[in-house]
Design an enzyme around this catalytic site. Structure first.
Site, PDB file in Angstrom:
ATOM      1  N   ARG A 114       0.854  -1.187   0.000  1.00 29.22           N
ATOM      2  CA  ARG A 114       0.000   0.000   0.000  1.00 29.22           C
ATOM      3  C   ARG A 114       0.891   1.239   0.000  1.00 29.22           C
ATOM      4  NH1 ARG A 114      -2.172   0.023   6.311  1.00 29.22           N
ATOM      5  NH2 ARG A 114      -0.294   0.992   7.131  1.00 29.22           N
ATOM      6  N   ASN A 152      -4.501   8.369   4.100  1.00 30.46           N
ATOM      7  CA  ASN A 152      -4.210   7.699   5.366  1.00 30.46           C
ATOM      8  C   ASN A 152      -2.721   7.810   5.667  1.00 30.46           C
ATOM      9  OD1 ASN A 152      -5.424   5.873   7.483  1.00 30.46           O
ATOM     10  ND2 ASN A 152      -3.692   4.601   6.847  1.00 30.46           N
ATOM     11  N   GLU A 153      -2.401   8.384   6.811  1.00 33.40           N
ATOM     12  CA  GLU A 153      -1.000   8.467   7.262  1.00 33.40           C
ATOM     13  C   GLU A 153      -0.036   8.822   6.123  1.00 33.40           C
ATOM     14  OE1 GLU A 153      -0.115   4.772   9.258  1.00 33.40           O
ATOM     15  OE2 GLU A 153      -0.949   5.503  11.132  1.00 33.40           O
ATOM     16  N   GLU A 305      -6.900   5.970  15.416  1.00 34.68           N
ATOM     17  CA  GLU A 305      -6.559   4.543  15.454  1.00 34.68           C
ATOM     18  C   GLU A 305      -5.746   4.231  16.689  1.00 34.68           C
ATOM     19  OE1 GLU A 305      -4.270   3.045  12.210  1.00 34.68           O
ATOM     20  OE2 GLU A 305      -5.457   4.112  10.723  1.00 34.68           O
ATOM     21  N   TRP A 313       3.304  -5.462  13.682  1.00 35.75           N
ATOM     22  CA  TRP A 313       4.465  -4.930  12.954  1.00 35.75           C
ATOM     23  C   TRP A 313       5.704  -4.750  13.825  1.00 35.75           C
ATOM     24  CZ3 TRP A 313       4.715  -0.483  15.675  1.00 35.75           C
ATOM     25  CH2 TRP A 313       3.510   0.134  16.049  1.00 35.75           C
ATOM     26  N   GLU A 353      -2.656  -7.966   7.727  1.00 32.13           N
ATOM     27  CA  GLU A 353      -2.892  -7.585   9.123  1.00 32.13           C
ATOM     28  C   GLU A 353      -3.804  -8.559   9.858  1.00 32.13           C
ATOM     29  OE1 GLU A 353      -3.779  -3.358   8.487  1.00 32.13           O
ATOM     30  OE2 GLU A 353      -1.690  -2.946   9.007  1.00 32.13           O
ATOM     31  N   LYS A 354      -3.775  -9.826   9.429  1.00 30.06           N
ATOM     32  CA  LYS A 354      -4.681 -10.793  10.059  1.00 30.06           C
ATOM     33  C   LYS A 354      -4.302 -11.115  11.501  1.00 30.06           C
ATOM     34  CE  LYS A 354      -2.545 -14.764   7.717  1.00 30.06           C
ATOM     35  NZ  LYS A 354      -1.475 -13.997   7.026  1.00 30.06           N
ATOM     36  N   PHE A 355      -3.055 -10.807  11.898  1.00 31.37           N
ATOM     37  CA  PHE A 355      -2.680 -11.011  13.298  1.00 31.37           C
ATOM     38  C   PHE A 355      -2.773  -9.723  14.119  1.00 31.37           C
ATOM     39  CE2 PHE A 355      -0.434 -14.677  11.370  1.00 31.37           C
ATOM     40  CZ  PHE A 355      -1.117 -15.674  12.068  1.00 31.37           C
TER      41      PHE A 355
HETATM   42  C1  GAL Z   1      -1.861   2.243  10.744  1.00 33.28           C
HETATM   43  C2  GAL Z   1      -2.712   2.233   9.495  1.00 33.28           C
HETATM   44  C3  GAL Z   1      -3.795   1.184   9.573  1.00 33.28           C
HETATM   45  C4  GAL Z   1      -3.237  -0.116  10.070  1.00 33.28           C
HETATM   46  C5  GAL Z   1      -2.585   0.108  11.402  1.00 33.28           C
HETATM   47  C6  GAL Z   1      -2.017  -1.150  12.001  1.00 33.28           C
HETATM   48  O1  GAL Z   1      -0.602   2.736  10.432  1.00 33.28           O
HETATM   49  O2  GAL Z   1      -3.267   3.491   9.272  1.00 33.28           O
HETATM   50  O3  GAL Z   1      -4.369   1.035   8.303  1.00 33.28           O
HETATM   51  O4  GAL Z   1      -2.305  -0.590   9.142  1.00 33.28           O
HETATM   52  O5  GAL Z   1      -1.528   1.005  11.254  1.00 33.28           O
HETATM   53  O6  GAL Z   1      -1.385  -0.891  13.233  1.00 33.28           O
END
Ligand code: GAL
Ligand code: ZN
Length: 664
Positions: A114, A152-153, A305, A313, A353-355
């Site tokens: 992305r 987004n970000e 968020e 991550w 991001e399934k975890f």
């Molecule tokens: C943010 C992002 C989200 C998601 C999240 C996971 O950076 O805007 O879409 O990826 O991290 O922690």
């Protein structure tokens, strides 16, 4: 201009990112039922939906989004509708490779993840504007819409040829002539003189240390280039729905965007926060970035968020223990958030991001995380009418500036251990532990409402900022300045004398003869009215009028001043030429605060209990490892439990109280 109040309307918004394109539509009905059960009032939709909304260039499919918005509206759930421009579909990169970013060494950053777009690409911008126009025209008057969320970000940097051309135009605006640019970048050094504009490039991979002024201008340029993308979309959305606020979410304490400049263009400041639940100072990281968000917003802000539990991550991703998600969410409310949201509503079964945790985990409503999310929804529903729109007042400011950050992190500096963000965090921690609520402020901002202003280190200070600091102290303020400050001008030229003369006059210093950065783990004993160990940095300092509060006791600097204080005009200016160890830095800043007539948000609390005042409310947050008992004056009512009380209150581990003054 619309603002966050237009969306909150006296409540705290609660919810999260909702990415329903991952699920069959039957699941949506269950989602909405469970959202209502969990107290969700707001979801952010469409952040990564471009390929679904525009499966082929100019061919749109809005049917699913129509049905979704109607469904949410029917359930009374507000929608923060995103433009999907953070993640272009593969067809854009495939047909127009010039929209893909290029790294410093010229390699292409491909689709398959992305955020692969070049902010300077006219083709990317044209396609982003087109999909934004479609969404704005179709949903601008939809009754479910409460806010727009752009992209987004924003954080993608690019070094491609299109970026090079854009960078040159930006430089022409900033510097006017090539001669000015050569002078600003100091190109007389190392044979870097530019004879034609076309020779100028973004700072690409090079043989040795790159030109620091070029790096600084490129950081400024990239922030501006991304901001142009934001404002272009903002303008389209505002044209269709002028009463609906527009936002974009920032990463916490993010280097890539000049937050002060961005915040001026946003109706709502929104932040993503992911402290490590396994880090004992996670709560302080939260407090710092929340203070920054509030300061950027100049009032209430949106927590766009956070995670209900583990992220995916970090090298090792730990969940949040019971109670921590609630505690950190209430901390954000205490520090000015009027919206508490998560990434994401339902945990993914597929994809990258399934975890990553979610409000509704894989194992469903029986999961502790879902039950806690629902309980938090009820807490926020109760608090909303008492806090929404109310201010957090801080009498202390910590000065922060992206220009200084960028300039200070150049290669070829005295010490790589002086890390801007780590240093700000250490100083903020000292104030946080002492329960001094702190704003962050730009060094040229009006500081007169603060009793105490601290500068952890600002290598670059403009003339305006320096005059501002002198005015602040002269008219009665207390300034505590850290090492390696006031060294460079706006273009990263070293000030005559090594440290700006105005600043030396305010601080009562004759000269800094040498920077003496310390090695990893090295400490220097300092003695005087304060005894402590200095870390990180030291300086060979000569005073001119300042009183020496502590001196270096050993080593090459033995006998020289470490900490000084100077009366200037009606105010006081402290200088710390080293960073005291954490307890000592807290003690020093507490002393400066006391001498400035400041009181913490609450006195005599057990260690680990954070206290913040928002409006008439006192938030108490227990970050310590066990139960804590707090002595309080007067009568109060805990808004979370509805119980009145007097005297002391006991907070469980991860416990919190929101106290309103009451009459007996
Ligand atoms: C943010 C992002 C989200 C998601 C999240 C996971 O950076 O805007 O879409 O990826 O991290 O922690
Ligand atoms: Zn590019």
């Amino acid at each position: 201009m619309p603002d966050l109040n237009d969306a909150t309307r006296g409540r705290i918004l609660y919810g999260g990112d909702y990415n329903p394109e991952q699920w069959p539509e039957e699941t949506w009905t269950e989602d909405v039922r469970l959202m209502r059960q969990a107290g969700v009032t707001s979801v952010t939709v469409g952040v990564f939906s471009w390929a679904r909304l525009e499966p082929a260039p100019g061919a749109y499919d809005f049917g699913w989004l129509d049905r979704l918005l109607d469904l949410l509206h029917g359930a009374g759930i507000g929608v923060v509708l995103a433009t999907p421009t953070a993640s272009p579909p593969p067809w854009l990169g495939h047909r127009h490779p010039e929209t893909l970013p290029q790294a410093e060494n010229g390699t292409t950053v491909w689709y398959g993840s992305r955020n692969q777009f070049c902010a300077s690409s006219p083709t990317y911008r044209r396609h982003a504007a087109a999909i934004t126009e479609q969404l704005a025209a179709r949903y601008g008057a939809h009754p479910a819409l409460t806010m727009w969320h752009v992209n987004n970000e924003y954080g993608t940097h690019c070094w491609c040829d299109e970026t090079a051309a854009h960078f040159r135009r930006w430089l022409q605006d900033r510097h006017g002539t090539l001669e000015e640019l050569n002078s600003a970048w100091g190109t007389a050094f190392w044979s870097q003189h530019y004879a034609e504009w076309d020779e100028i490039l973004p700072p690409r991979q090079a043989q040795y240390i790159r030109n620091p002024a070029q790096l600084l201008d490129f950081a400024r340029f990239t922030s501006d280039a991304l901001l142009e993308c934001y404002t272009a979309e903002h303008a389209i959305l505002a044209r269709h729905s002028p009463a609906v606020p527009v936002t974009t979410n920032h990463m916490p304490f993010w280097r890539g965007q000049d937050g002060w400049a961005w915040a001026q263009q946003q109706d709502v400041v929104a932040l993503d926060i992911y402290p490590d639940p396994d880090n004992a100072l996670g709560a302080q990281h939260g407090a710092l970035v929340q203070d920054l968000a509030r300061s950027l917003a100049g009032g209430p802000w949106m927590l766009m968020e956070q995670a209900t539990g583990a992220v995916n991550w970090r090298p090792v991703n730990r969940p949040k223990p019971a109670g921590l998600n609630r505690l950190w969410s209430l901390q954000a409310v205490a520090r000015g958030a009027d919206a508490i949201c998560f990434f994401q509503w339902r945990q993914s079964r597929q994809g990258a991001e399934k975890f990553h945790s979610a409000m509704l985990p894989h194992s469903g409503t029986g999961n502790r995380v879902y039950r806690e999310a629902a309980a938090l929804g009820a807490d926020l529903d109760r608090l909303g009418p008492h806090v929404s729109g109310t201010p957090v007042t801080a009498e202390t400011a910590l000065l922060h500036d992206w220009d200084a950050w960028w300039a200070s992190e150049q290669p070829g500096r005295p010490s790589e251990l002086l890390d801007y963000q780590e240093n700000v965090t250490a100083w903020h921690r000292a104030l946080w532990e002492a329960n001094h609520t702190t704003d962050l402020a730009h060094p040229a901002a009006d500081l007169t409402r603060y009793r105490l202003v601290v500068i952890p280190s600002l290598y670059l200070l403009t003339d305006t900022a320096l005059d501002n600091l002198a005015h602040y102290v002269r008219t009665g303020g207390t300034l505590v300045t850290g090492y390696f400050t006031g060294v460079a001008d706006h273009q990263d030229r070293i000030r005559p004398g090594g440290v700006d003369a105005r600043l030396r006059e305010v601080l009562g210093l004759a000269a800094v003869h040498q920077w003496w950065p310390l090695n990893e783990g090295e400490t220097l004993r300092c003695t005087g009215t304060e005894d402590f160990h200095g870390t990180l940095w030291a300086e060979e300092l000569e005073t001119a009028g300042a009183e020496t509060l502590a001196r270096y006791a050993d080593g090459e600097l033995a006998g020289l001043p470490a900490v000084t204080r100077h009366g200037y005009g009606r105010g006081t200016a402290w200088y710390l030429s080293t960073r005291p160890e954490p307890d000592a830095l807290r003690a020093l800043l507490t002393r400066a605060a006391r001498e400035a007539g400041l009181h913490p948000a609450a006195e005599q609390l057990p260690a680990g209990v954070e206290a913040v005042r928002r409006g008439e409310l006192l938030f108490l947050l227990n970050h310590g490892p066990q139960q804590a008992s707090c002595e309080l004056p007067g009568h109060w009512e805990d808004l979370l439990t509805g119980t009145p009380g007097t005297g002391s209150i006991t907070l469980e581990r991860h416990g919190a109280a929101v106290l309103r003054p009451a009459t007996p």
